[in-house]
Structure formats: C-alpha cells, structure tokens
Design a protein around this motif. Structure first.
Motif, PDB file in Angstrom:
ATOM      1  N   UNK A   1      14.578  32.462  53.504  1.00 44.85           N
ATOM      2  CA  UNK A   1      14.178  32.901  52.171  1.00 44.85           C
ATOM      3  C   UNK A   1      14.774  34.275  51.890  1.00 44.85           C
ATOM      4  N   UNK A   2      15.528  34.363  50.796  1.00 43.86           N
ATOM      5  CA  UNK A   2      16.130  35.623  50.357  1.00 43.86           C
ATOM      6  C   UNK A   2      15.073  36.429  49.607  1.00 43.86           C
ATOM      7  N   UNK A   3      14.709  37.584  50.132  1.00 42.54           N
ATOM      8  CA  UNK A   3      13.652  38.384  49.504  1.00 42.54           C
ATOM      9  C   UNK A   3      14.048  38.915  48.130  1.00 42.54           C
ATOM     10  N   UNK A   4      15.341  38.978  47.840  1.00 41.53           N
ATOM     11  CA  UNK A   4      15.768  39.483  46.534  1.00 41.53           C
ATOM     12  C   UNK A   4      15.581  38.441  45.436  1.00 41.53           C
ATOM     13  N   UNK A   5      15.890  37.191  45.742  1.00 45.26           N
ATOM     14  CA  UNK A   5      15.848  36.141  44.723  1.00 45.26           C
ATOM     15  C   UNK A   5      14.711  35.147  44.912  1.00 45.26           C
ATOM     16  N   UNK A   6      14.133  35.097  46.113  1.00 45.34           N
ATOM     17  CA  UNK A   6      13.108  34.105  46.404  1.00 45.34           C
ATOM     18  C   UNK A   6      13.660  32.729  46.715  1.00 45.34           C
ATOM     19  N   UNK A   7      14.992  32.561  46.686  1.00 47.80           N
ATOM     20  CA  UNK A   7      15.608  31.255  46.934  1.00 47.80           C
ATOM     21  C   UNK A   7      15.571  30.928  48.425  1.00 47.80           C
ATOM     22  N   UNK A   8      15.426  29.635  48.723  1.00 48.82           N
ATOM     23  CA  UNK A   8      15.359  29.191  50.110  1.00 48.82           C
ATOM     24  C   UNK A   8      16.484  28.217  50.413  1.00 48.82           C
ATOM     25  N   UNK A   9      17.045  28.335  51.617  1.00 46.55           N
ATOM     26  CA  UNK A   9      17.979  27.341  52.138  1.00 46.55           C
ATOM     27  C   UNK A   9      17.402  26.814  53.449  1.00 46.55           C
ATOM     28  N   UNK A  10      17.838  25.616  53.874  1.00 49.72           N
ATOM     29  CA  UNK A  10      17.137  24.928  54.953  1.00 49.72           C
ATOM     30  C   UNK A  10      18.091  24.409  56.030  1.00 49.72           C
ATOM     31  N   UNK A  11      17.562  24.354  57.249  1.00 52.26           N
ATOM     32  CA  UNK A  11      18.185  23.631  58.345  1.00 52.26           C
ATOM     33  C   UNK A  11      17.062  22.836  59.016  1.00 52.26           C
ATOM     34  N   UNK A  12      17.402  21.711  59.664  1.00 52.26           N
ATOM     35  CA  UNK A  12      16.360  20.806  60.134  1.00 52.26           C
ATOM     36  C   UNK A  12      16.579  20.356  61.569  1.00 52.26           C
ATOM     37  N   UNK A  13      15.457  20.167  62.263  1.00 54.38           N
ATOM     38  CA  UNK A  13      15.405  19.419  63.507  1.00 54.38           C
ATOM     39  C   UNK A  13      14.567  18.187  63.175  1.00 54.38           C
TER      40      UNK A  13
ATOM     41  N   UNK B   1      18.232  16.549  48.140  1.00 53.69           N
ATOM     42  CA  UNK B   1      19.316  16.420  49.118  1.00 53.69           C
ATOM     43  C   UNK B   1      19.285  17.550  50.145  1.00 53.69           C
ATOM     44  N   UNK B   2      19.349  17.166  51.425  1.00 53.95           N
ATOM     45  CA  UNK B   2      19.361  18.115  52.541  1.00 53.95           C
ATOM     46  C   UNK B   2      20.554  17.799  53.443  1.00 53.95           C
ATOM     47  N   UNK B   3      21.726  18.383  53.160  1.00 49.51           N
ATOM     48  CA  UNK B   3      22.918  18.066  53.954  1.00 49.51           C
ATOM     49  C   UNK B   3      22.764  18.372  55.435  1.00 49.51           C
ATOM     50  N   UNK B   4      21.797  19.231  55.790  1.00 51.64           N
ATOM     51  CA  UNK B   4      21.593  19.558  57.200  1.00 51.64           C
ATOM     52  C   UNK B   4      21.219  18.358  58.042  1.00 51.64           C
ATOM     53  N   UNK B   5      20.641  17.319  57.428  1.00 49.99           N
ATOM     54  CA  UNK B   5      20.264  16.134  58.211  1.00 49.99           C
ATOM     55  C   UNK B   5      21.332  15.048  58.154  1.00 49.99           C
TER      56      UNK B   5
END
Length: 309
Positions: free
Chosen positions: A87-99, A153-157
């Motif tokens: 989570x970017x504290x400046x924008x609040x946007x989140x990106x993800x990685x998964x197990x 969509x979660x390209x990490x998986x």
C-alpha cells in the motif's frame, strides 16, 4: 438464503510504505463481497475453503466475528491463501502478490440460491476454478438462476496473459453480470480501450458488463445502451476492498424481493435505472476508500450518503 458468493478467503499481509511491520488482515475479494451484501441486508452465504494452518485460524475467527453465514469446503492441501498487499501511503493504492491455494474438494450450490457470485482468484486458480465454472453453468440452467462475476484480475497468480484471458472469457460466457476494472481490461486486452474490451465480454453472453474507473466513476453496458456515472470525491485512506464494496452494492441493487419472499436478479430495463444502480455502487466504493482495510458500508451508511447526494 438467496445469494451464494463462491471463492477464496485469504490473509492479506499489508505492507505500507514507511512502515516497519507487516500486518496480517483476513479478507479476499469474494469474502469482502459477501460481507458487503450481508451489511446491506441481503440474504447471502459465503462458500469457500481455508486450511488447517495459522492463517486459516485467523480467517475462521474473523468470519465468525462478522456474523456472515459460511459454508466451508474441505481444502485438498490444507493451506490458506496468503496475499502480500503493498500500500502506497501517498495515494492509498494497493498492488498484490499471492501465495495461492484454491483447492476445494466440492462446491455445492444450495437449491434455494437464486444468485451465484464469484471472481478473483477463484476463477483462474486450479483445481478450484474448474469447479467454480461448473457451478456457474449449473446455476444458469436454473429457471430463476443468475450468475455474477468480478474478474478482479491478479496476474501474480497467472502471468500468462493468453491463459488468463481464456479463463476470463470462459467464466464471462457463463455469467449474466460481469464486472471488471479498467486496469483489469487493459491487462487482458492491451492497447484496446476499456469500453471496447467490455463490449467483447458482453458479446460472450452476459446481459450487463460494468467497468469501474477508480476515481473517474463507472460505465455500464447492456445490449444497445452505455451509461457512465462519476464517482463522488472522497479523501482516500486506501483502496483495499473498494471494488468489492462496489460489487456488493451493485448486486444489492440487482436483487429484488419477490412475492414469495425470495430475492432474484432483475436487470435494469431503462437507462435511468442503470444510472441509479451504478451511482449506488460507486458511492459504496467511495465510502470504502475512506476507511483502513476492506470495510464495506452498511445499508444505513449507504442510504444516508445517497440521501445527501
């Protein structure tokens, strides 16, 4: 019980820029949508699975605390999915990685269900994705059954774009309502405008495709009609769960109470109704952005905000 939300529950390991610790937070897109519908007063059950491990214990405690009815399937591996959310504290946007582990041994849909919603990892991670697709097709075969899908969509998986697009199109072909963000569509159909990509999905069989555009609002497409609405301006804390709050409010607006007491999906028959439906959904998503973590609004909160709009 009218709606079944089918899909993963997981633990987000939330990593905020500048923070010294990673915080475990139970969630997952389908679980968030089910909680959102529950808070909006719609009859709903979450059909999911999790493992016999420490993350699973956290998930179980969390779900019991929500009061959300849950049907837990047995997991073949005994593992619970983990997601690392940056989570970017400046924008609040989140990106993800998964197990990721999504391996329910069975996913029955109760006979009294009239809506099946699914999406996110559940429609692309095997072996569970195949069982979800079967459930969607079975629901569509029911006289009053309807299926909703949030591609999320979660390209990490699944980094193979063609394989992911094929999975997305298969599930869209078994759905009545499909939601995707403009970012989802840009990844699945690079170089194609989001509304054009949404039209591709609409041609596969859904009766309504909705494109979310973050702070720019949302667009709904039905055959022969396209409607866009703006999003209300808010102070963003983070965007975790905003799309799920949008989805829950969208489904809540589609579910109409019938004379027999059940709720059934009724698609918007006029431009005005589609506009009102989208406005309700973008307002719910905006409210979620004002809170830390995935916290969809209650029915009273959403009504108060819409009443003051």
């Amino acid at each position: 019980m009218t709606a079944v939300v089918m899909g993963e529950v997981l633990v987000d390991l939330v990593w905020r820029t500048g923070a010294e610790a990673v915080a475990p937070v139970p969630g997952g897109s389908p679980a968030n949508v089910a909680l959102g519908l529950h808070r909006l007063g719609r009859p709903v059950r979450l059909a999911t699975c999790w493992g016999q491990d420490p993350p699973g214990a956290l998930v179980g405690d969390y779900l019991r605390g929500t009061g959300l009815p849950v049907a837990r399937a047995e997991s073949a591996s005994g593992r619970t999915t983990l997601a690392l959310a940056y989570v970017d504290d400046r924008t609040g946007a989140a990106t993800y990685d998964f197990l990721a582990a999504w391996d329910p041994l069975a996913l029955p849909v109760p006979a009294e269900a009239t809506l099946l919603h699914t999406g996110s990892l559940a429609v692309v991670v095997e072996p569970g994705a195949g069982r979800v697709l079967e459930a969607c097709r079975a629901m569509q075969a029911r006289p009053a059954g309807a299926v909703s899908v949030d591609l999320n969509v979660r390209p990490g998986v699944q980094p193979d774009r063609e394989a992911y697009r094929a999975a997305a199109e298969r599930i869209a072909g078994a759905a009545d309502v499909v939601k995707a963000s403009d970012e989802d569509l840009a990844w699945l159909y690079p170089g194609v405008p989001p509304v054009t990509a949404a039209g591709t999905l609409l041609a596969l069989g859904p009766r309504l495709v909705v494109v979310t555009r973050g702070g720019d609002g949302a667009t709904g497409l039905v055959h022969g009609e396209e409607v866009s609405v703006p999003a209300p301006p808010v102070s963003v804390v983070d965007t975790i769960g905003a799309g799920d709050a949008f989805q829950a409010a969208l489904l809540a607006g589609l579910l109409r109470r019938q004379a027999d007491g059940s709720h059934r999906v009724v698609l918007p028959g006029t431009r005005g109704r589609l506009e009102r439906l989208l406005t309700q959904a973008v307002t719910a998503g905006a409210l979620a952005c004002t809170r830390l973590g995935a916290q969809p609004p209650t029915r009273a909160e959403l009504a108060d905000t819409l009443g003051g709009a």
